[in-house]
Motif scaffolding. Structure first.
Motif, short mmCIF file in Angstrom:
data_model
loop_
_atom_site.label_atom_id
_atom_site.label_comp_id
_atom_site.label_asym_id
_atom_site.label_seq_id
_atom_site.Cartn_x
_atom_site.Cartn_y
_atom_site.Cartn_z
N ALA A 135 0.66 -1.16 0.13
CA ALA A 135 0.02 0.00 -0.01
C ALA A 135 0.74 1.31 -0.01
N PRO A 136 0.55 2.50 -0.70
CA PRO A 136 1.26 3.38 -0.76
C PRO A 136 1.35 4.19 0.67
N ALA A 137 2.59 4.54 0.86
CA ALA A 137 2.58 5.44 2.27
C ALA A 137 3.58 6.68 1.86
N PRO A 138 3.05 7.53 2.71
CA PRO A 138 4.10 8.87 2.56
C PRO A 138 5.28 8.49 2.85
N VAL A 139 6.48 9.23 1.89
CA VAL A 139 8.00 9.09 2.14
C VAL A 139 8.47 10.20 3.38
N PRO A 140 9.22 9.74 4.32
CA PRO A 140 9.50 10.97 5.07
C PRO A 140 10.74 11.71 4.45
N ALA A 141 11.09 12.86 4.72
CA ALA A 141 12.00 13.71 3.82
C ALA A 141 13.40 12.93 4.29
N TYR A 142 13.44 12.50 5.45
CA TYR A 142 14.88 11.80 5.83
C TYR A 142 15.30 10.58 4.91
N ALA A 143 14.14 9.76 4.72
CA ALA A 143 14.05 8.46 3.98
C ALA A 143 14.42 8.73 2.67
N ALA A 144 13.76 10.01 1.97
CA ALA A 144 13.96 10.24 0.44
C ALA A 144 15.47 10.77 0.23
N ALA A 145 16.09 11.49 1.42
CA ALA A 145 17.36 11.86 1.36
C ALA A 145 18.44 10.88 1.40
N ALA A 146 17.89 9.62 2.01
CA ALA A 146 18.75 8.45 2.03
C ALA A 146 18.76 7.50 1.36
N ALA A 147 17.83 7.67 0.15
CA ALA A 147 17.42 6.65 -1.00
C ALA A 147 18.79 6.64 -1.97
N PRO A 148 19.10 5.74 -2.40
CA PRO A 148 20.32 5.73 -3.16
C PRO A 148 20.06 6.35 -4.55
N ALA A 149 20.84 6.80 -5.15
CA ALA A 149 21.00 7.73 -6.35
C ALA A 149 20.67 6.61 -7.43
N PRO A 150 19.89 7.15 -8.38
CA PRO A 150 19.66 6.26 -9.67
C PRO A 150 20.99 5.85 -10.44
N GLY A 151 20.83 4.61 -10.71
CA GLY A 151 21.92 4.10 -11.15
C GLY A 151 22.81 3.23 -10.33
N THR A 152 22.63 3.25 -8.98
CA THR A 152 23.11 2.48 -8.19
C THR A 152 23.08 1.11 -8.21
N PRO A 153 23.99 0.13 -8.60
CA PRO A 153 23.87 -1.31 -8.46
C PRO A 153 23.08 -2.04 -7.56
N VAL A 154 22.30 -2.79 -7.95
CA VAL A 154 21.53 -3.61 -6.87
C VAL A 154 22.57 -4.86 -6.25
N ALA A 155 22.33 -4.84 -4.84
CA ALA A 155 23.17 -5.84 -4.34
C ALA A 155 22.94 -7.21 -4.76
N ALA A 156 24.15 -8.12 -4.70
CA ALA A 156 24.12 -9.30 -5.44
C ALA A 156 22.88 -10.20 -4.59
N GLY A 157 22.30 -10.88 -5.26
CA GLY A 157 21.41 -11.94 -4.52
C GLY A 157 19.73 -11.28 -4.38
N ALA A 158 19.72 -9.98 -4.59
CA ALA A 158 18.54 -9.11 -4.36
C ALA A 158 17.29 -9.35 -5.31
N GLY A 159 17.83 -9.49 -6.56
CA GLY A 159 17.09 -9.82 -7.47
C GLY A 159 16.27 -11.19 -7.66
N GLU A 160 15.38 -11.32 -8.53
CA GLU A 160 14.86 -12.48 -8.71
C GLU A 160 15.54 -13.40 -9.61
N ARG A 161 15.65 -14.83 -9.05
CA ARG A 161 16.51 -15.86 -9.77
C ARG A 161 15.42 -16.84 -10.24
N ILE A 162 15.88 -17.44 -11.58
CA ILE A 162 15.01 -18.14 -12.31
C ILE A 162 15.81 -19.09 -12.64
N PRO A 163 15.63 -20.40 -12.20
CA PRO A 163 16.50 -21.69 -12.62
C PRO A 163 16.23 -21.69 -14.23
N LEU A 164 17.62 -22.17 -14.79
CA LEU A 164 17.71 -22.32 -16.20
C LEU A 164 17.80 -24.01 -16.19
#
Length: 470
Positions: free
Chosen positions: A219-248
């Motif tokens: 559910a959408p929730a308001p984002v506090p100002a401090y949380a927005a400031a702490a958000a990673p900048a666009p283009g920041t690589p995602v940590a390994a293992g954080a994405g969806e893994r689909i077995p081949l």
């Protein structure tokens, strides 16, 4: 006294060495008849229902749904030969190494369940998603010799499913395949709450995935100002293992292996040409207006391909890397790319060179429908010598595809669309198609490849050229 027999995953042919359990069709404690399907598995070629070669009471199952088993691994054990069968107790706590001890329970077995079991049994395997089908969709496979186990001896250590395990009723919900039903069951999704987008409300995989995405959406929730400031900048690589893994694995894994091998072993090159397909489309319209079964554009292109390969046999070949020899093949077995819910498959039209346009149309239709239903057999997917890739159905004009190993070439066909074209010295709107040929540079040079492609284009632009070779 009942005799407990162990049924192993049989050799499914075509060099397949393993299969994934998709769905169990029986539970521990069920009475099964000879040749009754007991489990649905997925191989690198197709979905297969495996029937049990003897009848009796299921005492244990090996492997959960989603588990991969090698050929020869135990599938289940069945108590046969008497009115009483041993039913395995539920397995102990995690980490326990003690074996389950069979106990006796009275089961009224049918006469077929009490029949003697031969040491070598040949039965029918239904290739497909359904649990039943016509005899035409069955094929023969060799069964492993049943291994007799004394009912008095300690049982093996299977993951036994209790007889009293609750079974969630599925109900008469129209679902395109058991894989979709399994996906919903694994995610705890009630299929009755989904409105299918397929014909007559058929629930497709996309419908289940959409429902899961909606359910997982927070559910959408308001984002506090401090949380927005702490958000990673666009283009920041995602940590390994954080994405969806689909077995081949399964079909997708087999395709990945073949494409990787093709790219690694074959030094391919691509040439292409635009062709005026107006006359070809007019010829097709005239054929269909004459009555009889409709002729498809793909069938006409297949006819052109087979005649071109007769003139340029270098492209209907394969390379024996061990012997360092080019092997020219005597017959054209034409593969064509087909996109399905389970991924890309390449069914093969056998002896395409000796077929008429009407026969090719019917065979393309049969194999395409089988691909969509998941009922292609391993024989339908092997033995190709040349591939026709009609990527125009995706609305694109050109492509440089990867050759279907171990073949030597692939003809690509883009969409046929009206374009400005110089015809008989004047600018006109014509039906234009882009043709591309990707070929193994070891079997021929650019002159041969260009000659093949130019002949195909000439036949597309002027179908009467084919009359010289008919």
């Amino acid at each position: 006294m009942a005799q407990v027999l162990e049924f192993k995953l049989p050799d499914l042919g075509e060099g397949l060495t393993e299969a994934e359990i998709v769905r169990w069709l029986v539970n521990v404690g069920d009475v099964v008849a000879i040749d009754q399907p007991v489990v649905e598995v997925e191989t690198a070629k197709a979905m297969v229902e495996v029937p049990c070669p003897y009848g009796g009471v299921v005492t244990a199952r090996f492997g959960e749904e989603g588990t991969e088993l090698p050929v020869g691994a135990p599938l289940l054990t069945v108590a046969v030969g008497g009115a009483e069968g041993a039913v395995a107790e539920p397995a102990g706590t995690a980490g326990s190494t003690s074996a389950s001890t069979p106990t006796s329970s009275s089961v009224s077995a049918s006469a077929s369940a009490e029949s003697a079991v031969s040491s070598e049994y040949s039965g029918n395997v239904l290739v497909g998603y359904g649990t039943a089908g016509p005899a035409a969709r069955r094929r023969r496979v060799r069964r492993e010799t049943p291994v007799a186990v004394s009912a008095a001896a300690p049982a093996v250590t299977p993951v036994a499913v209790p007889v009293s395990a609750p079974v969630v009723p599925q109900g008469p919900v129209p679902v395109i395949s058991p894989l979709v039903r399994k996906l919903a069951r694994d995610e705890g999704l009630d299929l009755r709450e989904i409105r299918g987008s397929g014909p007559d409300g058929l629930i497709l995989r996309a419908d289940v995935e959409t429902a899961l995405a909606v359910r997982a959406r927070p559910a959408p929730a308001p984002v506090p100002a401090y949380a927005a400031a702490a958000a990673p900048a666009p283009g920041t690589p995602v940590a390994a293992g954080a994405g969806e893994r689909i077995p081949l694995r399964g079909v997708r894994g087999a395709v990945a292996d073949k494409l990787s091998r093709s790219r690694t072993e074959i030094p391919d090159a691509t040439c292409w040409v635009d062709a005026d397909a107006t006359e070809l489309m007019a010829a097709r319209a005239a054929m269909n207006a004459a009555g009889g079964p409709k002729i498809s554009v793909l069938a006409l292109l297949a006819r052109i391909c087979t005649h071109a390969l007769a003139r340029f046999p270098e492209l209907n070949s394969t390379v024996d890397t061990a012997a360092r020899e080019i092997v020219r093949l005597p017959s054209v077995h034409l593969g064509f790319a087909a996109q399905t819910e389970r991924g890309l498959v390449v069914p093969v039209v056998k002896e395409a060179g000796g077929r008429t346009a009407e026969s090719l149309t019917a065979e393309f239709a049969r194999l395409t429908e089988s691909a969509r239903q998941g009922t292609l057999t391993p024989a339908d997917l092997t033995g190709g010598t040349f591939t026709l890739n009609n990527y125009g159905v995706f609305g694109v004009d050109g492509s440089t595809p990867i050759i279907n190993h171990p073949e030597a070439a692939m003809l690509g066909v883009g969409r046929i669309v009206p374009k400005p074209w110089v015809h008989q010295g004047e600018l006109a709107v014509r039906q234009v198609v882009q043709l591309s040929l990707t070929f193994d540079h070891r079997v021929c040079d650019g002159g041969t490849a260009g000659g093949f492609l130019r002949y195909v284009a000439d036949c597309v632009e002027n179908p009467a050229v084919l009359l010289r070779t008919l």
